[in-house]
Design an enzyme around this catalytic site. Structure first.
Site, PDB file in Angstrom:
ATOM      1  N   GLU A 298       0.988  -1.144  -0.083  1.00 56.92           N
ATOM      2  CA  GLU A 298      -0.171  -0.209  -0.135  1.00 56.92           C
ATOM      3  C   GLU A 298       0.797   1.255   0.258  1.00 56.92           C
ATOM      4  OE1 GLU A 298      -4.020  -1.621   1.965  1.00 56.92           O
ATOM      5  OE2 GLU A 298      -2.537  -0.746   3.233  1.00 56.92           O
ATOM      6  N   ASP A 377      -8.718  -8.769   4.390  1.00 61.67           N
ATOM      7  CA  ASP A 377      -8.431  -7.532   5.353  1.00 61.67           C
ATOM      8  C   ASP A 377      -9.380  -7.569   6.297  1.00 61.67           C
ATOM      9  OD1 ASP A 377      -7.120  -5.413   6.259  1.00 61.67           O
ATOM     10  OD2 ASP A 377      -8.130  -4.086   4.865  1.00 61.67           O
ATOM     11  N   GLU A 405     -12.735  -2.502  12.659  1.00 63.11           N
ATOM     12  CA  GLU A 405     -12.476  -1.406  11.245  1.00 63.11           C
ATOM     13  C   GLU A 405     -13.793  -1.901  10.462  1.00 63.11           C
ATOM     14  OE1 GLU A 405      -9.889  -0.650   7.374  1.00 63.11           O
ATOM     15  OE2 GLU A 405      -9.148  -1.933   9.150  1.00 63.11           O
TER      16      GLU A 405
END
Length: 680
Positions: A298, A377, A405
């Site tokens: 990333e 993820d 998240e």
């Protein structure tokens, strides 16, 4: 205050009381009303002595000397020192070997309880074992039990930024206020709360903390060098409870901080720079744990820029840490985040396996590959990462996410103990469990400077469960939740205990019902990831697709007709996942693109399952809200009010998820709900 004890009443910056979480004063009543002998010396033995003294001061018991009768004995074997590993050795006292610095024996006989440990950490963990047992530590027949952690490293990664990031804020993916460690661009002036945090962590078995974000920005990079003194201050606050400090570093540090023209891991100048920087770290923090690195991921720099492998990069840092006993945790979260959504042959789920399995055996002995538990993820439902169990020649850390998240961001109740237990009990080869394969368990922390630590008071159960499952991956998660309830609410009666189990036990399943169905994942608002957006990432470069069309939905990851991802598993699992007829329902859309009329093992069609579960999930959230409302008279008003307020948001959001997801698939498929419910 008694030396070695933490102040029991703390306030935040606004003068509000800070919640004691699972260590309220009353949890120490059984110890505090008795006579206790603490035998041994060293920093952690002094912490134990301070905890006992404070409890006795509150409840009328006493710390006694050697020649006085005692109801509880907490001893280092041989009476030796008990720092970070020193001690007489429990085996020398006839208690067996292989218990190391962290294990302990618990013996009960004739109403007297004895904890015997080889090292200071074991003594500390033995104390908290007695706290968990309460009165039962002293009652009943003879007991002789050995306790030791299954995993040597049980670490929390804090994604905390020193300087507030313009997009990600103070804590990336944080939902519990600001950072415990950093404020106004530097380490906090007062670290009493950090010490209290270390105490909470020790009480559930966590022994390491990484204090900054894995995405290392310009300010945070300097923690390695000219700002290491701030890290040392944090380490000093955590050390009394046996918690070692780790640091996230940028792979480009020799360039960013050292003015070198390269960060090539095979360049001798680079190796020399890392050796010098690491030596200075250990001068400041002698018990420093090691580095955490996110590289070639990333946008973070890494060895690919120099034509080198991840093993080359990890081994560079491992060599610098080796003289001091340190470890590098090298994250395996590596994939193409600029994927063409039109290309169905590229599969983000494959990436970690494809990158790292060819490197098995190439990593240094003190390099640990840190692998997310699933291939994507931290979704509400993923299969186990095929990388886990596929690299027998490489040390492994399994990474989970306590910060929510993708599971409600601590605005929704979502107890993750059952999810993590499934991961840890899974057997990639059909024989050995993940909990036995792993060298370490790591969680992204859900704690911040919120008065309740975790934003949502019930999210404390996730932090506690992580520590207890890292200590014993085979533990029953419901029993772990029972421990948390009993500690957090000492003396809780049946009504409160059952009420808390009711709202927490099935909360993961409830959240899954009203969000992304059958393992397909995501469907969240881009960027902040809260709330529904079915196509939010569908045409993005992030590789997070569901491929819904008028005929069906799901990603074909089979070996026969899809991306081949299913073939990355051992034969037993590869065969299970290969066809829609054998694939478990809960993962069907992760592995297969199927028609809306495909019949699940449950007997329902895919489309009817989507409708039904989204209605069920909302009903369950509404029922949990009702149950919680009925517990108002059984706990502190502030705690109840915070959760009640958050339940209003959870129910609102669950209804939004239900309506958006059901409407989307009705419009895509044209298939009506067979029960005739309102879908917009």
């Amino acid at each position: 205050m008694v030396e070695g004890a933490v102040a029991r009443r703390m306030r935040d910056s606004d003068g509000k009381d800070i919640d004691p979480a699972w260590l309220p004063d009353a949890a120490f009543r059984a110890i505090g009303t008795r006579r206790t002998l603490v035998r041994g010396t060293g920093p952690l033995a002094e912490t134990v002595r301070g905890e006992v003294a404070a409890a006795c001061e509150r409840f009328g018991g006493a710390l006694v000397r050697e020649d006085a009768p005692a109801d509880l004995v907490l001893e280092l074997a041989g009476g030796g020192a008990g720092g970070d590993g020193a001690g007489g050795g429990a085996e020398n006292a006839g208690y067996g070997s292989d218990f190391g610095d962290e294990g302990f024996w618990f013996v009960r006989a004739d109403g007297r309880a004895t904890v015997t440990a080889s090292g200071g950490r074991g003594l500390l963990y033995g104390l908290f074992h007695v706290v968990r047992l309460g009165e039962s530590a002293f009652l009943g027949g003879p007991v002789r039990e050995g306790h030791r952690p299954a995993l040597a490293l049980r670490m929390l990664d804090h994604w905390d930024n020193v300087a507030v990031h313009p997009v990600m804020g103070q804590v990336e993916r944080g939902y519990a206020g600001g950072s415990l460690f950093w404020s106004d661009g530097r380490a906090r002036d007062g670290l009493d709360r950090v010490r209290a945090y270390g105490r909470l962590l020790a009480a559930c078995g966590i022994n390491a903390v990484c204090v900054n974000n894995v995405n290392v920005h310009a300010t945070e990079a300097h923690l390695l060098t000219d700002r290491i003194g701030e890290v040392a201050a944090i380490a000093d606050a955590l050390r009394p409870y046996g918690v070692r400090t780790h640091l996230s570093v940028t792979f480009a540090a020799p360039v960013v901080l050292g003015a070198l023209p390269t960060a090539d891991p095979l360049d001798e100048r680079v190796r020399h720079w890392w050796a010098g920087a690491t030596a200075r770290v250990y001068e400041a923090v002698p018990d420093f744990g090691g580095y955490v690195v996110k590289a070639d991921s990333e946008g973070q720099p890494g060895p690919f820029a120099y034509g080198r492998t991840h093993a080359d990069g990890a081994n560079l840092l491992a060599a610098a840490l080796a003289p001091y006993g340190g470890t590098v945790h090298w994250r395996a979260f590596v994939y193409d985040h600029r994927q063409d959504w039109r290309d169905r042959t590229t599969d983000r789920a494959r990436a970690a396996y494809d990158h790292f399995v060819p490197l098995d055996g190439a990593f240094a002995a003190n390099a640990v590959l840190q692998v997310k538990h699933g291939p994507m993820d931290f979704q509400v439902r993923e299969p186990l990462s095929p990388l886990i169990g596929a690299m027998p020649g490489t040390r492994l850390a399994v990474e989970v996410q306590a910060t929510q998240e993708y599971t409600g961001q601590q605005r929704h109740v979502c107890w993750l103990g059952p999810m993590w237990s499934e991961v840890l009990r899974a057997r990639p080869d059909g024989e050995v469990s993940v909990g036995e394969l792993a060298d370490a368990l790591v969680a992204v922390s859900n704690a911040g400077d919120d008065p309740f630590w975790t934003g949502h008071p019930l999210a404390q159960a996730n932090l506690y469960a992580f520590g207890r499952l890292a200590w014993d991956p085979a533990a029953d998660p419901r029993a772990v939740l029972g421990e948390w309830i009993a500690l957090t609410h000492p003396g809780a009666g049946r009504r409160l205990t059952e009420g808390l189990h009711t709202v927490l036990d099935g909360s993961w399943a409830t959240y899954e019902k009203y969000t992304a169905p059958l393992g397909v994942g995501f469907m969240v608002q881009p960027g902040h990831h809260y709330g529904p957006s079915v196509d939010g990432y569908e045409y993005s470069p992030w590789g997070t697709y569901h491929f819904a069309d008028r005929d069906g939905v799901g990603v074909d990851r089979s070996a026969g007709t899809g991306t081949g991802y299913a073939a990355q598993y051992a034969k037993r699992w590869a065969e299970l996942y290969e066809t829609p007829g054998t694939c478990p329902d809960e993962l069907l859309l992760f592995f297969h693109h199927v028609p809306y009329g495909h019949v699940l093992h449950s007997g329902r069609t895919v489309i009817q399952h989507i409708y039904d579960t989204h209605f069920e999930g909302v009903e369950e959230a509404e029922e949990a809200r009702r149950v919680w409302a009925g517990l108002a008279d059984l706990m502190a008003p502030a705690r109840h009010a915070r959760v009640a307020e958050l339940y209003e948001e959870q129910v609102r959001s669950a209804r939004e998820w239900r309506d958006q997801v059901n409407s989307y698939f009705l419009r895509k498929s044209g298939v009506p709900d067979e029960r005739g419910r309102t879908i917009h």
